[in-house]
Design an enzyme around this catalytic site. Structure first.
Site, PDB file in Angstrom:
ATOM      1  N   VAL A 104     -18.452  25.762 -24.428  1.00 39.01           N
ATOM      2  CA  VAL A 104     -18.273  25.048 -25.593  1.00 39.01           C
ATOM      3  C   VAL A 104     -17.929  25.669 -26.923  1.00 39.01           C
ATOM      4  O   VAL A 104     -18.730  26.571 -27.076  1.00 39.01           O
ATOM      5  CB  VAL A 104     -19.472  23.896 -25.678  1.00 39.01           C
ATOM      6  CG1 VAL A 104     -19.249  23.076 -26.899  1.00 39.01           C
ATOM      7  CG2 VAL A 104     -19.631  23.119 -24.327  1.00 39.01           C
ATOM      8  N   CYS A 105     -17.084  25.294 -27.677  1.00 38.19           N
ATOM      9  CA  CYS A 105     -16.988  26.268 -28.877  1.00 38.19           C
ATOM     10  C   CYS A 105     -16.556  27.648 -28.573  1.00 38.19           C
ATOM     11  O   CYS A 105     -15.940  28.143 -27.934  1.00 38.19           O
ATOM     12  CB  CYS A 105     -18.005  25.722 -29.796  1.00 38.19           C
ATOM     13  SG  CYS A 105     -18.035  26.162 -31.806  1.00 38.19           S
ATOM     14  N   THR A 106     -17.465  28.409 -29.468  1.00 30.92           N
ATOM     15  CA  THR A 106     -17.353  29.893 -29.336  1.00 30.92           C
ATOM     16  C   THR A 106     -18.217  30.448 -28.358  1.00 30.92           C
ATOM     17  O   THR A 106     -17.967  31.627 -27.931  1.00 30.92           O
ATOM     18  CB  THR A 106     -17.705  30.794 -30.592  1.00 30.92           C
ATOM     19  OG1 THR A 106     -19.120  30.119 -30.835  1.00 30.92           O
ATOM     20  CG2 THR A 106     -16.994  30.119 -31.828  1.00 30.92           C
ATOM     21  N   THR A 124     -10.939  27.205 -27.940  1.00 32.57           N
ATOM     22  CA  THR A 124     -12.181  27.178 -28.677  1.00 32.57           C
ATOM     23  C   THR A 124     -12.286  26.571 -30.007  1.00 32.57           C
ATOM     24  O   THR A 124     -11.076  25.839 -30.578  1.00 32.57           O
ATOM     25  CB  THR A 124     -12.515  28.630 -28.829  1.00 32.57           C
ATOM     26  OG1 THR A 124     -13.818  28.983 -29.246  1.00 32.57           O
ATOM     27  CG2 THR A 124     -11.641  29.556 -29.564  1.00 32.57           C
TER      28      THR A 124
END
Length: 319
Positions: A104-106, A124
């Site tokens: 998730v995300c970074t 990302t």
């Protein structure tokens, strides 16, 4: 379906919503269908971790004592951009054993650092795409989608996109109706396709500095079915077409044509999701003119037809 173990990796400096969003989705699915998901959290030493917002999360145990999961989920946050080498080593060893590898995300930065994303197409958080791409040139990063699936690897954009990805995984496991039920309990919509852009047209483009151009942006958003040719918009801004096109791009970061295309697509999507209007009427009010022109736009950008989009992303039984 056999019970799947979901292991969420915890570390200092994570983004708390990257953890709690997907966890609430899987927990909701477990409440709906008991025996579906077993959710565990673990940090390197089993110690509590502190998120970027100051929230302290207490894991179930240590990574060393964790069994190999079916779903390994790595959240994002500042701590993922300079991960502890021990965390990277653990992910490198155990990640390939998971049936699904999720970030998730970074959190994608941790997977990339472990060498698990080479040759993969991922996404990302938009603000970190260039940074991760420079450090990991073997990873194909698409900055636009909400989430991307590439084999058993699933990556999402920032923060709330992790909820979208988790709902997609639940839908794959338990069916659309189960995912819809979970989404409604969380008061979110099961509507965003993975290849939907991370931003709306208004957010993706900058707001123009000059009032005449800002007024043009407002007019486009409010009247997508109007004549939105460069000549017509230039006249509204009281500029020559050439000067208008140059000024619009300089102040918004995109051309008038691309801006109009994106606004029209978003307008058509919302009508397909929220109304029972026919495709012909939607194509007209959204500025496409004909259903075929709208179909071509949907296939080009979203990879699906308007009819299929409505079938997949409109709630099955609106309240």
């Amino acid at each position: 379906m056999a019970q799947r173990t979901v292991l969420v990796v915890l570390f200092d400096g994570l983004q708390s919503l990257d953890v709690t969003g997907p966890v609430e989705v899987f927990a909701g699915a477990e409440l709906l269908r008991p025996g579906t998901y077993r959710i565990r959290t673990a940090s390197l030493d089993g110690a509590p971790v502190r998120s970027t917002s100051g929230l302290t999360l207490v894991p179930d145990g240590s990574l060393a004592g964790a069994a190999d999961p079916d779903v390994l989920l790595v959240p994002g946050g500042k701590g993922s951009l300079r991960p502890d080498p021990r965390l990277v080593d653990w992910v490198r060893e155990h990640g390939p054993r998971a049936a699904r590898l999720v970030s998730v995300c970074t959190g994608a930065a941790v997977l990339a650092e472990a060498g698990l994303l080479d040759g993969r197409r991922i996404t990302t958080h938009w603000a970190y795409c260039d940074r991760i791409a420079r450090r990991h040139p073997a990873v194909e990063i698409d900055p636009d989608p909400v989430y991307v699936r590439d084999g058993n690897v699933a990556t999402s954009a920032g923060v709330t996109a992790g909820i979208d990805l988790a709902l997609a995984l639940v839908e794959e496991d338990l069916g659309r109706q189960a995912a819809l039920t979970v989404a409604r309990h969380l008061v979110v919509f099961l509507r965003r396709p993975g290849n939907q852009a991370q931003f709306s047209a208004q957010l993706a483009a900058q707001t123009a500095h000059r009032e005449p151009l800002r007024e043009v942006q407002r007019f486009i958003a409010e009247r997508p079915g109007a004549d939105l040719s460069v000549e017509s918009l230039a006249a509204r801004a009281r500029l020559s077409p050439r000067h208008f096109a140059r000024a619009f791009r300089a102040e918004t970061g995109t051309t008038p044509g691309r801006y109009v295309d994106r606004v029209r697509l978003e307008h058509a999507r919302r009508l397909l999701e929220d109304t029972a209007d026919g495709v012909e009427e939607i194509s007209r009010t959204s500025g496409y003119g004909t259903p075929e022109a709208m179909r071509r736009a949907f296939v080009r950008v979203l990879g699906t037809s308007p009819a299929e989009y409505r079938r997949r992303f409109r709630p099955a039984a609106a309240p």
